[in-house]
Scaffold this motif. Sequence first.
Motif, PDB file in Angstrom:
ATOM      1  N   ARG A  83       0.823  -1.196   0.000  1.00 18.10           N
ATOM      2  CA  ARG A  83       0.000   0.000   0.000  1.00 18.10           C
ATOM      3  C   ARG A  83       0.870   1.264   0.000  1.00 18.10           C
ATOM      4  NH1 ARG A  83      -2.298   2.225   4.472  1.00 18.10           N
ATOM      5  NH2 ARG A  83      -4.282   3.236   4.057  1.00 18.10           N
ATOM      6  N   ASP A  84       2.008   1.204   0.674  1.00 13.23           N
ATOM      7  CA  ASP A  84       2.832   2.415   0.756  1.00 13.23           C
ATOM      8  C   ASP A  84       3.367   2.801  -0.621  1.00 13.23           C
ATOM      9  OD1 ASP A  84       5.250   0.492   2.589  1.00 13.23           O
ATOM     10  OD2 ASP A  84       5.201   0.799   0.450  1.00 13.23           O
ATOM     11  N   GLY A  85       3.614   1.810  -1.477  1.00 11.30           N
ATOM     12  CA  GLY A  85       4.057   2.130  -2.836  1.00 11.30           C
ATOM     13  C   GLY A  85       2.995   2.891  -3.603  1.00 11.30           C
ATOM     14  N   PRO A 136      10.769   3.856   8.780  1.00 13.21           N
ATOM     15  CA  PRO A 136       9.538   4.022   9.575  1.00 13.21           C
ATOM     16  C   PRO A 136       8.486   4.823   8.809  1.00 13.21           C
ATOM     17  CG  PRO A 136      11.255   5.473  10.372  1.00 13.21           C
ATOM     18  CD  PRO A 136      11.905   4.562   9.377  1.00 13.21           C
ATOM     19  N   TYR A 137       8.894   5.461   7.696  1.00 11.37           N
ATOM     20  CA  TYR A 137       7.953   6.200   6.845  1.00 11.37           C
ATOM     21  C   TYR A 137       7.129   5.263   5.971  1.00 11.37           C
ATOM     22  CZ  TYR A 137      12.337   5.600   4.295  1.00 11.37           C
ATOM     23  OH  TYR A 137      13.498   5.082   3.762  1.00 11.37           O
ATOM     24  N   GLU A 166       8.695  10.617   7.312  1.00 10.29           N
ATOM     25  CA  GLU A 166       8.554  10.981   5.899  1.00 10.29           C
ATOM     26  C   GLU A 166       9.875  10.786   5.170  1.00 10.29           C
ATOM     27  OE1 GLU A 166       6.598  14.698   5.315  1.00 10.29           O
ATOM     28  OE2 GLU A 166       7.155  14.844   3.203  1.00 10.29           O
ATOM     29  N   TYR A 167       9.774  10.381   3.920  1.00 10.69           N
ATOM     30  CA  TYR A 167      10.952  10.307   3.052  1.00 10.69           C
ATOM     31  C   TYR A 167      10.541  10.659   1.634  1.00 10.69           C
ATOM     32  CZ  TYR A 167      14.708   8.515   0.145  1.00 10.69           C
ATOM     33  OH  TYR A 167      15.708   8.413  -0.788  1.00 10.69           O
ATOM     34  N   SER A 168      11.261  11.584   1.033  1.00  9.55           N
ATOM     35  CA  SER A 168      10.975  11.900  -0.366  1.00  9.55           C
ATOM     36  C   SER A 168      12.270  12.275  -1.059  1.00  9.55           C
ATOM     37  CB  SER A 168       9.938  13.016  -0.474  1.00  9.55           C
ATOM     38  OG  SER A 168      10.303  14.107   0.339  1.00  9.55           O
ATOM     39  N   LEU A 171       6.939   9.051   0.691  1.00 10.44           N
ATOM     40  CA  LEU A 171       6.430   8.087   1.681  1.00 10.44           C
ATOM     41  C   LEU A 171       6.180   8.784   3.004  1.00 10.44           C
ATOM     42  CD1 LEU A 171       8.968   5.368   0.642  1.00 10.44           C
ATOM     43  CD2 LEU A 171       6.502   4.971   0.654  1.00 10.44           C
ATOM     44  N   ARG A 172       5.014   8.561   3.578  1.00  9.24           N
ATOM     45  CA  ARG A 172       4.656   9.217   4.835  1.00  9.24           C
ATOM     46  C   ARG A 172       3.924   8.229   5.729  1.00  9.24           C
ATOM     47  NH1 ARG A 172       1.529  13.572   1.319  1.00  9.24           N
ATOM     48  NH2 ARG A 172       3.241  14.961   0.731  1.00  9.24           N
ATOM     49  N   SER A 173       4.191   8.284   7.013  1.00  8.39           N
ATOM     50  CA  SER A 173       3.439   7.433   7.925  1.00  8.39           C
ATOM     51  C   SER A 173       3.090   8.194   9.186  1.00  8.39           C
ATOM     52  CB  SER A 173       4.217   6.171   8.267  1.00  8.39           C
ATOM     53  OG  SER A 173       5.264   6.481   9.149  1.00  8.39           O
ATOM     54  N   ARG A 174       2.158   7.630   9.907  1.00  8.04           N
ATOM     55  CA  ARG A 174       1.631   8.215  11.151  1.00  8.04           C
ATOM     56  C   ARG A 174       1.476   7.055  12.116  1.00  8.04           C
ATOM     57  NH1 ARG A 174      -3.373   8.822  13.636  1.00  8.04           N
ATOM     58  NH2 ARG A 174      -3.873  10.884  14.445  1.00  8.04           N
ATOM     59  N   ARG A 175       2.527   6.782  12.860  1.00  5.85           N
ATOM     60  CA  ARG A 175       2.556   5.631  13.755  1.00  5.85           C
ATOM     61  C   ARG A 175       3.341   5.998  15.003  1.00  5.85           C
ATOM     62  NH1 ARG A 175      -0.352   0.734  13.089  1.00  5.85           N
ATOM     63  NH2 ARG A 175      -0.523   0.233  10.884  1.00  5.85           N
ATOM     64  N   PRO A 176       3.040   5.389  16.128  1.00  5.42           N
ATOM     65  CA  PRO A 176       3.764   5.739  17.359  1.00  5.42           C
ATOM     66  C   PRO A 176       5.179   5.184  17.370  1.00  5.42           C
ATOM     67  CG  PRO A 176       2.237   3.940  17.773  1.00  5.42           C
ATOM     68  CD  PRO A 176       1.986   4.392  16.354  1.00  5.42           C
TER      69      PRO A 176
END
Lengths: 378, 378
Positions: A359-361, B200-201, B254-256, B263-268
């Motif tokens: 999904r991240d892709g 982690p992103y 985040e990584y771009s 790529l972005r994520s929202r996680r603890p």
Amino acid sequence: MLRTATHSGPVVTVTFDDGATTRFHAIWLRDNALDPETRAPGNGQRLITIGDIPADTTVGNTRVVGGDLEVTFQPEGKTVIFPAGWLADHAYDRDRPKDAGRTAPGLTTWDSALAPPGADWNAVHADPRAKRGWLAAVAEFGFARLTGGPVEPEALLRVADLFGYVRETNYGRYFEVRTEVNPTNLAYTGLGLQAHTDNPYRDPVPGLQILYCLENSAEGGDSIVVDGFRAAQRLRAENPEGFALLAGHPARFEYSGSDGVCLRSRRPMIELAPDGELVAVRFNNRSSAPFVDIPFDRMEAYYQAYRQFAAIIDDPAMGVAFKLEPGESFIVDNTRVLHARTGYSGAGSRWLQGCYADRDGLLSTLAALELAQPEAAE
Amino acid sequence: MLRTATHSGPVVTVTFDDGATTRFHAIWLRDNALDPETRAPGNGQRLITIGDIPADTTVGNTRVVGGDLEVTFQPEGKTVIFPAGWLADHAYDRDRPKDAGRTAPGLTTWDSALAPPGADWNAVHADPRAKRGWLAAVAEFGFARLTGGPVEPEALLRVADLFGYVRETNYGRYFEVRTEVNPTNLAYTGLGLQAHTDNPYRDPVPGLQILYCLENSAEGGDSIVVDGFRAAQRLRAENPEGFALLAGHPARFEYSGSDGVCLRSRRPMIELAPDGELVAVRFNNRSSAPFVDIPFDRMEAYYQAYRQFAAIIDDPAMGVAFKLEPGESFIVDNTRVLHARTGYSGAGSRWLQGCYADRDGLLSTLAALELAQPEAAE
């Protein structure tokens, strides 16, 4: 544009030209400084660690410079500019929703009234806007169809290539979904399958599934998709305690149908972020293992909630049904949307190929398209 | 062996021959019935849904038959046998640990005193017991070395083939870790890297990373691993409120750094199961994005906890250090164990190849080996 900037101890207060006011902490601003000693030009990665920032960091001075914020941090004596637009985008001094089971911004939940979103094979290959709309539908609704594709084995891998990477598993890079004589999985029979998410016994679960139709002349074999997030929210409305039970205790899932494969997981049917946002739904009658993580005195209520959640998922008012024609496929977000199929008979044939992808892709490709086409953003 | 079985309303009570007593609910037993109409012989998948089981299911009769439990369910009038050993394995009528931050059974946390677990390339290829021990070390400690391998590009893919499947990403099926002129990632420089989890992103994060050494004659470039679960538990002991803050609020990553990648994520940073068991640690200074999901009045305490967590991770008492020689590699469980490297100089060369793989594939291969070699189970 900023109108004013002031500081008091470790807190900076800014007022935007529309009158909105927001506050930032010195340590937060320093950690997120955008200067080239803090962030690598080019790849944007942070060059310092939290330990590199003095624990007693505070604000020595603030100014509005060209509408942006200039902060001088002490004891480093370091001066950094924060663009007003960046500050507006990253403001955290705000009320936030607290209700457990809310969806992330940008998602739209749905029921059977939804016209299935879709796109055309040739369009998504030729037109970045069509591709973007197709991927955006997966992000917003959790599924999208793709029509007009070639009737060729392995065409599904070309679908994955459009946005990301296949996730190979014990089922292979892709798998054949058709009737087998000694099936290792009930998917490889003509049985109807209750709406489910795939591989909940895997941790993490496959984020996306692509199902690509090559033959579908059998009687039946229709596809049905159900929004698991809508189902979870309906359960919450009808039975808040039951919702809390399914979200508050791990379920168990297991699969060991093939030699050398023994997959087990321990995850809740309804997964929430620590602040209550819906993260994922796992639901699969075939691979549910005995639930052993629910206290004895809650087990009956847990089963009641499970039964109610299943009834919501099975409710025809929830599902969107369609029959795939050869050359048609669909993507489901397997962390959110359940898929089912009606049973099919031996007359005629049904042959799908399926694969998993990350999904991240897809979300990364979509975000990059949105950055490249900002004018098209809604 | 069972000594007695009784029922009262919807509850069955059994006593084992060692005197232990436990209870099961009728609905739970019925759902988990092992007969061939409920579970498909062969692949073991459940053939019925929760909706197929009458809501008013109760127990009509119970008997001990040959030491096992026989239950007749009403209103179905269905009689099913539950082996005593199966009941003992799946008993849920028990006290369960409630402390947030505990580790799953079978994990052992560690600090710098740990002798790094490892295995030999030839042994894991030739001897299923050696392979099992190597994979069991990854499951228990979250990392293991592999020595004596060939000094050949792509040998790391043969490591992944031993237990599962490579997870391809925007970095490719594998990636080169050596100094580049215009690096898209700071990993591709000679800089030291603070202990971190990879990507982690990404959501989900890669479950496993394999780092395989082809050249390492540079000054420095040592590898260090840190048990993120031990670090989380140390934070909990030193600062319970800080632990709760890192576990209770999503961070952002985040990584771009490359074209077309965002790529972005929202996680603890510390992820817990809903019942408090440690699930994952995410920690990466380079790709932490601005944290915007922490209430304003908790942000300073959050940053204090983050700083303390980082100091624990950086504490030399936590890390296990080793220098990879050409032909050596290690696997890390990227949901738990952080890895670092010391900086290295231009004299000599350092060339590693890295790839990601799925954790569930490794754990499945291990579980299948354990089922095939039960006598070796500890």
